[in-house]
Design a protein around this motif. Sequence first.
Motif, PDB file in Angstrom:
ATOM      1  N   ALA A  64       0.832  -1.214   0.000  1.00 51.88           N
ATOM      2  CA  ALA A  64       0.000   0.000   0.000  1.00 51.88           C
ATOM      3  C   ALA A  64       0.863   1.260   0.000  1.00 51.88           C
ATOM      4  O   ALA A  64       0.524   2.264  -0.634  1.00 51.88           O
ATOM      5  CB  ALA A  64      -0.934  -0.008   1.208  1.00 51.88           C
ATOM      6  N   LEU A  65       1.976   1.195   0.703  1.00 53.82           N
ATOM      7  CA  LEU A  65       2.863   2.366   0.771  1.00 53.82           C
ATOM      8  C   LEU A  65       3.544   2.614  -0.576  1.00 53.82           C
ATOM      9  O   LEU A  65       3.549   3.722  -1.106  1.00 53.82           O
ATOM     10  CB  LEU A  65       3.905   2.149   1.872  1.00 53.82           C
ATOM     11  CG  LEU A  65       4.843   3.329   2.104  1.00 53.82           C
ATOM     12  CD1 LEU A  65       4.041   4.537   2.612  1.00 53.82           C
ATOM     13  CD2 LEU A  65       5.936   2.964   3.103  1.00 53.82           C
ATOM     14  N   ARG A  66       4.102   1.546  -1.139  1.00 53.99           N
ATOM     15  CA  ARG A  66       4.832   1.702  -2.400  1.00 53.99           C
ATOM     16  C   ARG A  66       3.896   2.085  -3.537  1.00 53.99           C
ATOM     17  O   ARG A  66       4.292   2.766  -4.484  1.00 53.99           O
ATOM     18  CB  ARG A  66       5.594   0.419  -2.720  1.00 53.99           C
ATOM     19  CG  ARG A  66       6.803   0.225  -1.804  1.00 53.99           C
ATOM     20  CD  ARG A  66       7.445  -1.127  -1.985  1.00 53.99           C
ATOM     21  NE  ARG A  66       7.916  -1.344  -3.342  1.00 53.99           N
ATOM     22  CZ  ARG A  66       8.179  -2.553  -3.859  1.00 53.99           C
ATOM     23  NH1 ARG A  66       7.976  -3.634  -3.122  1.00 53.99           N
ATOM     24  NH2 ARG A  66       8.633  -2.672  -5.086  1.00 53.99           N
ATOM     25  N   ALA A  67       2.631   1.665  -3.459  1.00 52.61           N
ATOM     26  CA  ALA A  67       1.669   2.044  -4.500  1.00 52.61           C
ATOM     27  C   ALA A  67       1.517   3.551  -4.583  1.00 52.61           C
ATOM     28  O   ALA A  67       1.342   4.114  -5.660  1.00 52.61           O
ATOM     29  CB  ALA A  67       0.315   1.393  -4.213  1.00 52.61           C
ATOM     30  N   ARG A  68       1.605   4.215  -3.422  1.00 52.54           N
ATOM     31  CA  ARG A  68       1.464   5.672  -3.399  1.00 52.54           C
ATOM     32  C   ARG A  68       2.763   6.363  -3.843  1.00 52.54           C
ATOM     33  O   ARG A  68       2.739   7.528  -4.222  1.00 52.54           O
ATOM     34  CB  ARG A  68       1.139   6.143  -1.981  1.00 52.54           C
ATOM     35  CG  ARG A  68      -0.219   5.711  -1.445  1.00 52.54           C
ATOM     36  CD  ARG A  68      -1.334   6.608  -1.921  1.00 52.54           C
ATOM     37  NE  ARG A  68      -2.618   6.293  -1.320  1.00 52.54           N
ATOM     38  CZ  ARG A  68      -3.751   6.198  -1.984  1.00 52.54           C
ATOM     39  NH1 ARG A  68      -3.778   6.368  -3.298  1.00 52.54           N
ATOM     40  NH2 ARG A  68      -4.873   5.940  -1.362  1.00 52.54           N
ATOM     41  N   GLN A  69       3.860   5.633  -3.754  1.00 51.46           N
ATOM     42  CA  GLN A  69       5.149   6.271  -4.030  1.00 51.46           C
ATOM     43  C   GLN A  69       5.470   6.327  -5.514  1.00 51.46           C
ATOM     44  O   GLN A  69       5.955   7.325  -6.016  1.00 51.46           O
ATOM     45  CB  GLN A  69       6.272   5.544  -3.278  1.00 51.46           C
ATOM     46  CG  GLN A  69       6.187   5.792  -1.779  1.00 51.46           C
ATOM     47  CD  GLN A  69       7.082   4.857  -0.991  1.00 51.46           C
ATOM     48  OE1 GLN A  69       7.541   3.838  -1.500  1.00 51.46           O
ATOM     49  NE2 GLN A  69       7.318   5.208   0.270  1.00 51.46           N
ATOM     50  N   SER A  70       5.156   5.224  -6.227  1.00 47.85           N
ATOM     51  CA  SER A  70       5.531   5.233  -7.639  1.00 47.85           C
ATOM     52  C   SER A  70       4.399   4.694  -8.511  1.00 47.85           C
ATOM     53  O   SER A  70       3.585   5.436  -9.019  1.00 47.85           O
ATOM     54  CB  SER A  70       6.810   4.425  -7.852  1.00 47.85           C
ATOM     55  OG  SER A  70       7.122   4.367  -9.213  1.00 47.85           O
TER      56      SER A  70
END
Lengths: 417, 961, 88
Positions: B617-623
């Motif tokens: 969920a975090l990485r989805a928002r990052q890239s």
Amino acid sequence: MTRRYSALSLFKEGLAGQTGWKQAWRSPEPKSSYDAIVIGGGGHGLATAYYLAKNHNITRVAVLEKGWIGGGNTGRNTTVVRSNYYYPESVELYGLAHRLYEGLSKDLNYNVMLSQRGMVNLCHSTAEMEIGARTVNAMQINGIDAELFSPEDVRRVAPIYNFSPDARFPVFGGIWQGRAGTARHDAVAWGYARAASRLGVDIIQNCEITDFIVEGGRCRGIQTTRGAIRADRIGMAVAGHSSVLAAKAGFRLPINSYALQACVSEPVKPVLDTVVLSPGTGVYVSQSDKGEIVIGGGLDRIPSYAQRGNLPTLETVIAGLLEMFPIFGQLKLMRQWAGIVDVVPDSSPIIGESPLPNLFLNCGWGTGGFKAIPAGGTLLANLLATGKHNDISRPFDLNRFASGRLIDEAAGSGIAH
Amino acid sequence: MTASRIAQGGTAIDRSQPIRFSFDGSTVEGFAGDTIASALLANDVAVVGRSFKYHRPRGIWGAGVEEPNALVDIGGERATPNTRATTEPAREGLEARSVNATPSALTDRNAFLDRFARFIPAAFYYKTFMWPDWHMFEPRIRAMAGLGKVDAGWTSPGTADQINHHCDVLVVGAGPAGLAAARLAAGAGLSVTLIDDQQRAGGSLGHRTGEIDGKPASVWAEETVAALAASGHLILPSTTAFGIYDHNLVGLNQRHFDGRPDTLWRVRPRRIVLATGAIERPLPFANNDLPGILSADAGLSYLRRHAVLAGRRIVVATNNDSAYEVAQAVAEAGADVTLVDIRREGTPTAPAKVRVIKGRALASASGKLRVEAVTLDDGSRFDADCVLVSGGWTPTIHLFCQAKGKLAWSEARAAFLPGDPVDGIAVAGAAAGAVSLSEVFAGCENAVAAPGQAKVAMPRSTGAEATGGISAAWPKPGSKGRIWIDYQNDVTVKDVELAARENFISVEHLKRYTTLGMATDQGKTSNLPGLALMAGITGRTVPEVGTTTYRPPFTPVPLASFAGARAGALMAPVRRLPLEGAHRESGAVFQEYGGWLRPAHYGGRDADADRAIQDEALRARQSVALFDGSTLGKIEVIGPQADAFVDFLYYNTMSTLKPGRCRYGFMLSENGVVFDDGVLVRLDEHRFVVSCSSSHVSAVHARLEEWRQDRFGRDAVYIHNATSEMATLTVSGPNARKLIETLDLRLSLDEADLPHMAVGHGSYGGDEVRIARVSFTGDRSYEISIRADRAEPLWAHLREAGKAFDAVLIGLEALMILRAEKGFIVIGKDTDGTTLPHDLGSEGPRTKRQTEYVGRRSLFTDEASRNNRLQLVGLTVPSGEAPLPTGAHGIKRGNGRLHSQGFVTSSYLSPALGRPIALGLIERGAARHGETIEIQHLGKISSATIAAPCAFDPAGDRLHA
Amino acid sequence: MQLFPCPFCGPRDETEFHYGGDAGNVRPDGADVPIDRWANYLYLRGNPKGAAREIWVHMTCGEFFVMERDTLSHKVLSSAELGGEHTI
């Protein structure tokens, strides 16, 4: 003559060859008029008559039964008693029934064998556990003895469940009600009949309603196969056939009739000490004191008044059962049957005055009428005696379909319609 | 020794194949062809079980499916509790144990109960055990009840076969009537299926003498069966028709004796011939339940089929002619035989070597564990080690009654016979009351579908014929001693009298109150005597009392037969993604969601799952994130009135949507409740795609069809469910566009050409792709739909190209966090079956729309306008606290108790926000943002503050970033 | 297992069908339909014991149709396409 039931009276009668017992209920000829008539000699009808006499001191009461008492759904259900409901209105209703059940054997002087062995509604996924938590919290807030079970808890109460990693419906936990259980269905009907008869109620079997007597826009009595019988307060509790009587009285109900099947295995020594329901399979199961595995499942989805089982539903139910309890694969089916249930859009009962004044309804219990018998009787008796709702019955009036204020337990469980 | 194997004869047994098996731990010797019962009898094992209630010793009564007494638990690999010893073949090494007896049938330690019988009559349990409480007594009573034992170590021997079968004529029963009917039907050119519950056809011809067409009856039977089989007709031995269901579907239980589970047949014949024979009744006399008292016909059957003589000093007691052949046969086999006939006159000729006493009945039998003597009603007493009784014959009309056939009472036969015919069903032979072979054959002519078409002659009885003389001998009220009616459930004459005394005179009350006929034999020998007794007690005729309802199954059927292959993965099979293999290679952990097996997350099992989900969920928002959204509904609505149609189906006006654009909306049920939500795509003027929730596709499709057919018609709208034809791959995140650009999908990704809520068309590898700019994450997203069978290269390409952007594969769990951060709902999770669209903040159409739509009127009821409805909100917790438990309730206090004011529907730790987020449905919630309420979960109280549902990027800037 | 005649496909097992409601229960349109009329449409049913006229859908072919049958004896009397062209 021996009237009261007890171990002592049974012993004394034993010495006398059991010849001194009185009729459990009288079978008098119908009188031409009564203070109140109850149509339907099932659990709800008989309980209504009993509570009319007991709670309201109205004893000029007749219970009219088309066939033999307790022969409808009272004698065809899977005998589960529980009050694990979601909405406060349901909790009030089924909670009342549950409490009355707990004192019923002593109240009626008839052992209805209420066996509070507990019931678990399984949860098969994280999503179901979340709904389970929602349900348990609602119950606890409303004062019901519900608990959220872990898989280990389920294993403790139902060790023979299929806990294999390949199980189609794995156990993530469950909703437990410890006070839930079973009662002996016939005994409930007979116990109420006996107690009501002793208080003066006339129980008339083989008496079918042919028409309603309507004068001045109000119901004043009924025509039956055994003649006209008049009363100004008439209650009907004819689960499965409510629409048929409603048609005779000139109105329609929000009801469809469906067959609900049940079946039992041959009797075996105790292997299952609790009631288990799996939403995955739709199957619920318990073991009777006689040793039969008592199996219930979903409705036959074809409107019907034929009280007979069929194969497709049976196959689905038993496949579900064996998925839940593989070791039951060594058992054999002994008997299968069906009852006709009133299915209402919100799956809650209809209690209140009908569109024909003086005629009061107790119907629409769907698949769950047995557990509610003491409450259904109490509430219909109150309506017949006072002409008015009390706080428990009011939400279940027929008028809820126009106001839109339905009480849909399935909706509360997160099932979108 | 009393019962024994005689030196010669036995048509069923093969003396060259001796076998040994165990019963209650003792060795029993027999031959191939023996049943467990015949072998036990040959070994003179008298006590084979114990009765249900009084633990009375029980011996073998019958030789077939009617057996009430001889039930055994079969142990070992093929464990089956409560098996009838009379129909179970004996086999080498089999382990059989008596039921309801500890440690053995002979030495049951609960036998003492019988001494207390007078205190525990029928239904005694309703009269006691109330003080102090039933729960005090129940466990011990429970342990006493039940018959056989479930084997806890049992494992399934395999899947039971289920076979659907059609034929012109199904003949149930291969006795004389069934064989004649089958032969006749076959001769008329009809396809015949002939079944019989015995291993060998012939029925009574297997042990009763007779001559047909000049041949011994048993020879005629074998030849007839052989001829039918040779002509290609289906013959199923060891097969019982257990039920006739709606529209004359017949259920058959076929037994196998090679270890395979039984087979369930569902047969749909054009015509059914019930040639099911008749079952012999017991006679009423005191202690008529003692071991050594058998059905006379069973005695004859054991003698002729298994060469077992049931006793040395045999009393044959009868009220009808059929027992005379039995008496003669057992006398010829060497027994000392006395025949007692209650009739004074009209009796057949006395057989040789048989002492006949007329005009007398048995008054009682005596003996401890088996019959030792009998006393007649004149007080005379004989020693006897076996009593063979015939109380007359009850036609086997169970199936006829299951098919709603009505019965007619025959005084002459002292039995209920089939009444008016039922469509498609004929009853023939003894089941229809025929006695002699001539009568049987005469009755068969009308049983087959096409009378007159038969090209074969009717068989003729050419020998001596059985006669049907009978004088009814029903149990009588006031009889002395204990006279059993239901052997297994221990129902005696006194119990029926007690039921009558207490007003349980309806036959259904009698059954339920005394349990008469409710045992595993379902009253095959006991029902008629019981109701005849009730008739006698209450001064009614037998037909006035009537019968109880006949319910399937006729004989117990293995549960496994009904289940068949429906188990495990084959039960409610999950739907699978076209890219499942690729996901597995990527380490996906699968879970079932709404019937679909989908990646929950990639990598990270058990305790690590949460960390994996948070990371996704975090990485989805990052890239950029890649998500398989193939389960998303794709139902096409096509036609000249497609726009009017979607307007009617949706709460939101959809006809104003421009081609190439998408719009989010709700579908309601007619009761106003939000049924589904999703994006509607307008491909062109007359073509829309309904994107509905994954778990709702078939339900939404059904609804669209229903309304289309109800209001629009065939030429106006066409509906096509394309969900499984297309895979949908979602690319979401700040770098989504950059990643897609590397693919060359042959369309412009410019904001002007493909803005948010637009749809474009391109191609990949020669296949068309449809790209929709819709977002369930709040980030810029592209949903790429492509032919399902061509999706894999595209998915692989995306993953490969994604490496440059640190793309992350996300499963459904991470997606749930992302959408919850945005306050996007999931129907059925964040709504329930009462949620109306304005509860979710969508008030516009309700107040403004002028055109008709599904559910409209229901949005204006008292209930819909109630001012304290549950409304969608966000919920925040005090800093540092854990996420709220999903399912926790908001509570308020009043009238001295708690009340729910709604509940938490979704709750997560948001990695992007670094704090817990939650959605809920809370009373008047939309107007209470900022208010703090009490939350209860499993008895614990905490607090939460009501907020707007959207917790992340409320302005929606990231959609365009 | 009952056999129902789909007007398009012929007799098929009951498990292929889904019950759709009373035939002739016409939907009243409009936001101003009297609430009793709307509730009648939504909820009230004839539910006859005996001859019934019902809407069914044959899920296999997706077509809705009208079937007349007896709810007590389970005899099927007729079935017809909506609008009544095909009849069995």
